[in-house]
Design a protein around this motif. Sequence first.
Motif, PDB file in Angstrom:
ATOM      1  N   GLU A 166      36.593  61.914 -26.440  1.00 38.59           N
ATOM      2  CA  GLU A 166      35.573  60.948 -25.989  1.00 38.59           C
ATOM      3  C   GLU A 166      34.256  61.232 -26.692  1.00 38.59           C
ATOM      4  O   GLU A 166      33.587  60.338 -27.196  1.00 38.59           O
ATOM      5  N   LYS A 167      33.904  62.505 -26.784  1.00 41.93           N
ATOM      6  CA  LYS A 167      32.621  62.891 -27.372  1.00 41.93           C
ATOM      7  C   LYS A 167      32.622  62.622 -28.880  1.00 41.93           C
ATOM      8  O   LYS A 167      31.594  62.232 -29.443  1.00 41.93           O
ATOM      9  N   PHE A 198      26.992  64.809 -21.788  1.00 42.10           N
ATOM     10  CA  PHE A 198      26.623  63.877 -22.858  1.00 42.10           C
ATOM     11  C   PHE A 198      25.120  63.662 -22.696  1.00 42.10           C
ATOM     12  O   PHE A 198      24.678  62.697 -22.090  1.00 42.10           O
ATOM     13  N   CYS A 251      28.359  52.682 -21.290  1.00 37.66           N
ATOM     14  CA  CYS A 251      28.981  53.425 -20.181  1.00 37.66           C
ATOM     15  C   CYS A 251      29.179  52.499 -18.997  1.00 37.66           C
ATOM     16  O   CYS A 251      28.239  51.822 -18.569  1.00 37.66           O
ATOM     17  N   ALA A 298      24.294  57.766 -23.175  1.00 35.90           N
ATOM     18  CA  ALA A 298      24.773  56.396 -23.353  1.00 35.90           C
ATOM     19  C   ALA A 298      23.603  55.508 -23.782  1.00 35.90           C
ATOM     20  O   ALA A 298      22.452  55.772 -23.450  1.00 35.90           O
ATOM     21  N   GLY A 346      37.361  54.657 -24.255  1.00 35.34           N
ATOM     22  CA  GLY A 346      37.350  55.922 -23.526  1.00 35.34           C
ATOM     23  C   GLY A 346      38.620  56.119 -22.704  1.00 35.34           C
ATOM     24  O   GLY A 346      39.684  55.600 -23.040  1.00 35.34           O
ATOM     25  N   PHE A 384      26.960  53.146 -27.482  1.00 35.14           N
ATOM     26  CA  PHE A 384      27.816  53.731 -26.433  1.00 35.14           C
ATOM     27  C   PHE A 384      27.495  52.995 -25.138  1.00 35.14           C
ATOM     28  O   PHE A 384      26.384  53.104 -24.611  1.00 35.14           O
ATOM     29  N   ASP A 404      33.167  53.612 -22.307  1.00 35.07           N
ATOM     30  CA  ASP A 404      33.778  54.720 -21.575  1.00 35.07           C
ATOM     31  C   ASP A 404      33.127  54.844 -20.205  1.00 35.07           C
ATOM     32  O   ASP A 404      32.036  54.324 -19.967  1.00 35.07           O
ATOM     33  N   TYR A 414      31.420  51.743 -28.361  1.00 37.67           N
ATOM     34  CA  TYR A 414      32.311  52.665 -27.641  1.00 37.67           C
ATOM     35  C   TYR A 414      32.124  52.411 -26.164  1.00 37.67           C
ATOM     36  O   TYR A 414      30.979  52.434 -25.684  1.00 37.67           O
ATOM     37  N   ALA A 418      32.150  58.874 -29.212  1.00 33.37           N
ATOM     38  CA  ALA A 418      30.769  58.539 -28.814  1.00 33.37           C
ATOM     39  C   ALA A 418      29.814  58.882 -29.952  1.00 33.37           C
ATOM     40  O   ALA A 418      28.892  58.131 -30.266  1.00 33.37           O
TER      41      ALA A 418
END
Length: 213
Positions: free
Chosen positions: A103-104, A198, A115, A203, A27, A113, A81, A79, A107
Motif C-alpha cells: 500500500e505504501k 502514512f 483515502c 493522503a 488499496g 492519494f 485506499d 491511488y 501511495a
Amino acid sequence: LSKDDEKRLSAEAAMQYVKDGDVVGVGTGSTVAFFIDALAARRHDIAGAVSSSEQSTERLRAHGIHVMDLNAVGTVPVYVDGADECDPHNRLIKGGGAALTREKIIAEAAERFVCVIDAAKQVDVLGRFPLPIEVIPMARSLVGRAIVRLGGQPAWREGVVTDNGNWIIDVHNLRIADPVDLENRLNQIPGVVSVGLFARRPADVVIVAGKTR
Ligand code: DER
C-alpha cells in the motif's frame, strides 16, 4: 447510515477522481472492496489497476479488471485506499489488513492519494488503533525490544504472514504526538520493512461517509 453504508458511499465518491485511461492504484480492505466493485463498471475506460495485495488482485480479476505490475507503468494518477485512523492533517494509521508495505509503495508512486473512510476512523491524535509494523521474521524480538525502548507495547500478530512472507507487530499504547518523527525513528530499526504510519506522505484527499473533507 450503517458503517458499511458509509464505506460504500466513500468508495463510490472516489470514482470522481478516476479519469478514462488511468492506471488506478487499488488499496486493500473492506472499504476498498466497495471501490473495486464500483470500478468494475468503468473497467473498459481505465488502462488497468495496480494492486496492493493478493486479496485485492483476486477481487479485481473476478471483475475482469486488468491488473498491472507497478514496474510496467509510469505514473499512477490516483491511488484509492482505506485507513484504520485518520488525523486532522490527513496522516494515517494503516495496516489493519496486513497489506501496508505494498500500500505504501503504491501511495508513494501515486500523484493523488484518495483515502476512503467511515466517520469512526477520524481521530484528533493517532495511536488508539495499534500501529502495525511489518518485520523480517528473524528480527521480531529485536524490533520488539526497540519498540519498548520507544515507549510502545509490541504484540506479535501471530499466525499472519504478509504477501511478502514477513510478520506483523502491532504496537499498543502509543500516543503519537509527532507521527512523522515516529515514522522515521521506526523505519531506522534494522528488520523493519515498513511502518503503518502514512505521515511523511499523508493522503491528498479524504472522503468520509461519501463527503470529501
Ligand atoms: O490494512 C489497511 O491499511 C486497510 O486499508 C485498513 O486500514 C482499512 O480497512 P477497512 O476499509 O476494512 O476498514
